[in-house]
Scaffold this motif. Structure first.
Motif, PDB file in Angstrom:
ATOM      1  N   GLU A  41       4.802  -2.809   7.699  1.00  0.00           N
ATOM      2  CA  GLU A  41       3.934  -1.667   6.873  1.00  0.00           C
ATOM      3  C   GLU A  41       3.008  -1.977   6.051  1.00  0.00           C
ATOM      4  O   GLU A  41       3.358  -2.717   5.272  1.00  0.00           O
ATOM      5  CB  GLU A  41       5.200  -0.729   6.247  1.00  0.00           C
ATOM      6  CG  GLU A  41       5.970   0.054   7.086  1.00  0.00           C
ATOM      7  CD  GLU A  41       6.885   0.949   6.400  1.00  0.00           C
ATOM      8  OE1 GLU A  41       6.595   2.182   6.263  1.00  0.00           O
ATOM      9  OE2 GLU A  41       7.909   0.545   5.567  1.00  0.00           O
ATOM     10  N   VAL A  42       1.904  -1.275   6.244  1.00  0.00           N
ATOM     11  CA  VAL A  42       0.693  -1.854   5.421  1.00  0.00           C
ATOM     12  C   VAL A  42       0.413  -0.478   4.669  1.00  0.00           C
ATOM     13  O   VAL A  42       0.097   0.785   5.181  1.00  0.00           O
ATOM     14  CB  VAL A  42      -0.321  -2.349   5.996  1.00  0.00           C
ATOM     15  CG1 VAL A  42      -1.603  -2.517   5.286  1.00  0.00           C
ATOM     16  CG2 VAL A  42      -0.133  -3.597   6.974  1.00  0.00           C
ATOM     17  N   PHE A  43       0.422  -0.515   3.452  1.00  0.00           N
ATOM     18  CA  PHE A  43       0.004   0.575   2.432  1.00  0.00           C
ATOM     19  C   PHE A  43      -1.191   0.312   1.855  1.00  0.00           C
ATOM     20  O   PHE A  43      -1.550  -0.658   1.268  1.00  0.00           O
ATOM     21  CB  PHE A  43       0.951   0.871   1.530  1.00  0.00           C
ATOM     22  CG  PHE A  43       2.544   1.444   2.129  1.00  0.00           C
ATOM     23  CD1 PHE A  43       2.491   2.655   2.782  1.00  0.00           C
ATOM     24  CD2 PHE A  43       3.476   0.447   2.076  1.00  0.00           C
ATOM     25  CE1 PHE A  43       3.640   3.126   3.045  1.00  0.00           C
ATOM     26  CE2 PHE A  43       4.407   1.114   2.654  1.00  0.00           C
ATOM     27  CZ  PHE A  43       4.676   2.221   3.296  1.00  0.00           C
ATOM     28  N   LEU A  44      -2.253   1.263   1.947  1.00  0.00           N
ATOM     29  CA  LEU A  44      -3.777   1.163   1.101  1.00  0.00           C
ATOM     30  C   LEU A  44      -3.397   1.771  -0.274  1.00  0.00           C
ATOM     31  O   LEU A  44      -3.113   2.928  -0.166  1.00  0.00           O
ATOM     32  CB  LEU A  44      -4.834   1.647   2.214  1.00  0.00           C
ATOM     33  CG  LEU A  44      -4.996   0.785   3.450  1.00  0.00           C
ATOM     34  CD1 LEU A  44      -6.105   1.603   4.325  1.00  0.00           C
ATOM     35  CD2 LEU A  44      -5.006  -0.588   3.293  1.00  0.00           C
ATOM     36  N   ALA A  45      -3.821   1.241  -1.120  1.00  0.00           N
ATOM     37  CA  ALA A  45      -3.864   1.679  -2.476  1.00  0.00           C
ATOM     38  C   ALA A  45      -5.063   2.778  -2.504  1.00  0.00           C
ATOM     39  O   ALA A  45      -6.082   2.691  -1.855  1.00  0.00           O
ATOM     40  CB  ALA A  45      -3.862   0.913  -3.466  1.00  0.00           C
ATOM     41  N   GLN A  46      -4.806   3.785  -3.258  1.00  0.00           N
ATOM     42  CA  GLN A  46      -5.847   5.014  -3.517  1.00  0.00           C
ATOM     43  C   GLN A  46      -6.027   5.174  -4.815  1.00  0.00           C
ATOM     44  O   GLN A  46      -5.011   5.800  -5.538  1.00  0.00           O
ATOM     45  CB  GLN A  46      -5.697   6.024  -2.522  1.00  0.00           C
ATOM     46  CG  GLN A  46      -6.714   7.124  -2.736  1.00  0.00           C
ATOM     47  CD  GLN A  46      -8.068   6.885  -2.351  1.00  0.00           C
ATOM     48  OE1 GLN A  46      -7.964   5.896  -1.351  1.00  0.00           O
ATOM     49  NE2 GLN A  46      -8.948   7.782  -2.592  1.00  0.00           N
ATOM     50  N   PRO A  47      -7.136   5.122  -5.557  1.00  0.00           N
ATOM     51  CA  PRO A  47      -8.366   4.589  -5.169  1.00  0.00           C
ATOM     52  C   PRO A  47      -8.293   3.129  -5.029  1.00  0.00           C
ATOM     53  O   PRO A  47      -7.517   2.305  -5.696  1.00  0.00           O
ATOM     54  CB  PRO A  47      -9.434   5.097  -6.099  1.00  0.00           C
ATOM     55  CG  PRO A  47      -8.656   4.935  -7.268  1.00  0.00           C
ATOM     56  CD  PRO A  47      -7.304   5.278  -6.900  1.00  0.00           C
ATOM     57  N   ARG A  48      -9.412   2.429  -4.202  1.00  0.00           N
ATOM     58  CA  ARG A  48      -9.704   0.949  -4.057  1.00  0.00           C
ATOM     59  C   ARG A  48     -11.014   0.888  -4.097  1.00  0.00           C
ATOM     60  O   ARG A  48     -11.682   1.577  -3.498  1.00  0.00           O
ATOM     61  CB  ARG A  48      -8.715   0.316  -2.990  1.00  0.00           C
ATOM     62  CG  ARG A  48      -9.353   0.870  -1.923  1.00  0.00           C
ATOM     63  CD  ARG A  48      -8.280   0.525  -0.633  1.00  0.00           C
ATOM     64  NE  ARG A  48      -8.876   0.901   0.693  1.00  0.00           N
ATOM     65  CZ  ARG A  48      -8.323   2.299   0.935  1.00  0.00           C
ATOM     66  NH1 ARG A  48      -7.702   2.834   0.243  1.00  0.00           N
ATOM     67  NH2 ARG A  48      -9.076   2.525   2.093  1.00  0.00           N
ATOM     68  N   GLY A  49     -11.493  -0.366  -4.215  1.00  0.00           N
ATOM     69  CA  GLY A  49     -12.970  -0.732  -3.931  1.00  0.00           C
ATOM     70  C   GLY A  49     -13.863  -0.242  -4.804  1.00  0.00           C
ATOM     71  O   GLY A  49     -13.775  -0.035  -5.758  1.00  0.00           O
ATOM     72  N   PHE A  50     -15.074  -0.053  -4.058  1.00  0.00           N
ATOM     73  CA  PHE A  50     -16.204   0.259  -4.877  1.00  0.00           C
ATOM     74  C   PHE A  50     -16.094   1.539  -5.881  1.00  0.00           C
ATOM     75  O   PHE A  50     -15.497   2.314  -5.480  1.00  0.00           O
ATOM     76  CB  PHE A  50     -17.333   0.846  -3.854  1.00  0.00           C
ATOM     77  CG  PHE A  50     -18.196  -0.418  -3.371  1.00  0.00           C
ATOM     78  CD1 PHE A  50     -17.894  -1.645  -3.649  1.00  0.00           C
ATOM     79  CD2 PHE A  50     -19.250   0.087  -2.341  1.00  0.00           C
ATOM     80  CE1 PHE A  50     -18.426  -2.686  -2.934  1.00  0.00           C
ATOM     81  CE2 PHE A  50     -19.859  -1.401  -1.690  1.00  0.00           C
ATOM     82  CZ  PHE A  50     -19.730  -2.583  -2.298  1.00  0.00           C
ATOM     83  N   CYS A  51     -16.704   1.129  -7.024  1.00  0.00           N
ATOM     84  CA  CYS A  51     -16.793   2.381  -8.205  1.00  0.00           C
ATOM     85  C   CYS A  51     -17.864   3.010  -8.167  1.00  0.00           C
ATOM     86  O   CYS A  51     -18.923   2.350  -7.484  1.00  0.00           O
ATOM     87  CB  CYS A  51     -16.406   1.796  -9.398  1.00  0.00           C
ATOM     88  SG  CYS A  51     -17.473   0.429  -9.968  1.00  0.00           S
ATOM     89  N   ALA A  52     -18.463   3.845  -8.632  1.00  0.00           N
ATOM     90  CA  ALA A  52     -19.609   4.401  -8.728  1.00  0.00           C
ATOM     91  C   ALA A  52     -20.720   3.702  -9.533  1.00  0.00           C
ATOM     92  O   ALA A  52     -21.846   3.524  -8.866  1.00  0.00           O
ATOM     93  CB  ALA A  52     -19.741   5.694  -9.626  1.00  0.00           C
TER      94      ALA A  52
END
Length: 314
Positions: A8-19
């Motif tokens: 099972e792979v869970f993706l965190a939210q939010p992640r990656g690019f910020c504004a």
């Protein structure tokens, strides 16, 4: 093999690019479109090799010092911000400058200037040597005292009744700074600081998402660069929660041994890591073991920062 239970792979939210990162990259891309290559960028636009290399391929040239920029060449200041001396050098050389400093970093600069204009001794909570810290210390007139930890607070030699104020590096969250702020408040009787709501929303949101995710997984992978302050902190938060956590640049750095005996893996990404690198890590997992991927609920981010006026129509 058909009875092998998928990982099972869970993706965190939010992640990656910020504004702020989105804006900085867009400034370089639009400058290349409008003025044509080369466009010179002082320091890595954001701390991510993939982003830097992709902009290099489009014609951006990255330099550490303005002396490396030819006369009249379009110059971009990175998202981390720069000292006043750098701005003055660019103006003296008549370089056309596009400032990609994150608006939240600029806000910290302005807070610092406001505090010192009122006669307060300024304390900056941050990491020595980080380009944002160097830029902030070079933006605020007068001395700025840098504290990185509780020991630094204890070793401050100011009298306890000194009027002081503090500001913080934007890639530190409310949670990262609260103990230091509490120690400063205990140490000084006349202290001011920004509202906690002024701390970078993206840093706090990504850290909170990792804390939530850590309750569901037995391994955490943070996609980001080694020199990214906020990416390193996300890995530390996973470790503090008791979950084996690793910072990797992309799928090529995934160690299959990390997956032995694991049932659920959480993936997040630092604020300067593009989603394509998250996809690359998922594909690397798929080459080792069957996976199912699901997105965790989390805080929606709808913040957008405006571009410099000269690029708004590019």
């Amino acid at each position: 093999m058909s009875d092998v239970r998928p990982l099972e792979v869970f993706l965190a939210q939010p992640r990656g690019f910020c504004a702020g990162v989105v804006r900085a990259i867009e400034i370089v891309e639009r400058a290349l479109e409008k003025y044509g290559p080369p466009v010179y960028v002082r320091h890595e636009i954001v701390h991510n090799k993939y982003v830097v290399e992709s902009l290099k391929a489009k014609g951006a040239i990255f330099v550490e010092d303005l002396s490396e920029v030819p006369p009249k060449a379009v110059t971009v200041f990175s998202a981390h911000g720069v000292a006043r001396s750098v701005e003055e050098e660019a103006a003296a050389r008549d370089l056309p400058v596009l400032n990609a400093t994150c608006p939240l970093v600029t806000k910290v600069h302005n807070q610092g200037k406001r505090y010192t204009s009122k006669g307060r001794t300024l304390i900056l909570i941050g990491h020595a040597g980080h380009p944002e810290v160097e830029g902030t210390m070079g933006q605020v007139p007068g001395p700025v005292l840098l504290v990185q930890n509780l020991q630094d607070v204890a070793s401050l030699t100011l009298p306890s009744d000194t009027p002081v104020a503090y500001i913080t590096q934007t890639t530190l969250s409310v949670d990262d700074t609260k103990d230091i702020i509490a120690a400063l408040s205990k140490r000084f009787s006349d202290i001011q600081g920004p509202d906690t709501r002024d701390i970078c929303y993206a840093t706090q949101n990504r850290q909170s998402a990792v804390r939530d995710m850590s309750k569901l997984v037995d391994l955490i992978l943070v996609v980001g660069a080694n020199n990214s302050s906020n990416s390193n902190r996300l890995r530390e938060i996973g470790t503090e929660a008791g979950i084996p956590s690793y910072l990797i640049a992309d799928g090529s750095e995934l160690n299959p041994e990390w997956l032995v005996g694991k049932k659920a893996v959480g993936i997040t990404a630092g604020a300067s890591a593009p989603e394509v690198l998250v996809d690359d890590v998922i594909e690397a997992l798929r080459r080792i073991v069957p996976v199912t991927v699901s997105m965790l609920p989390g805080r929606e981010e709808n913040i957008e920062f405006v571009l410099p006026a000269e690029l708004a129509t590019a």
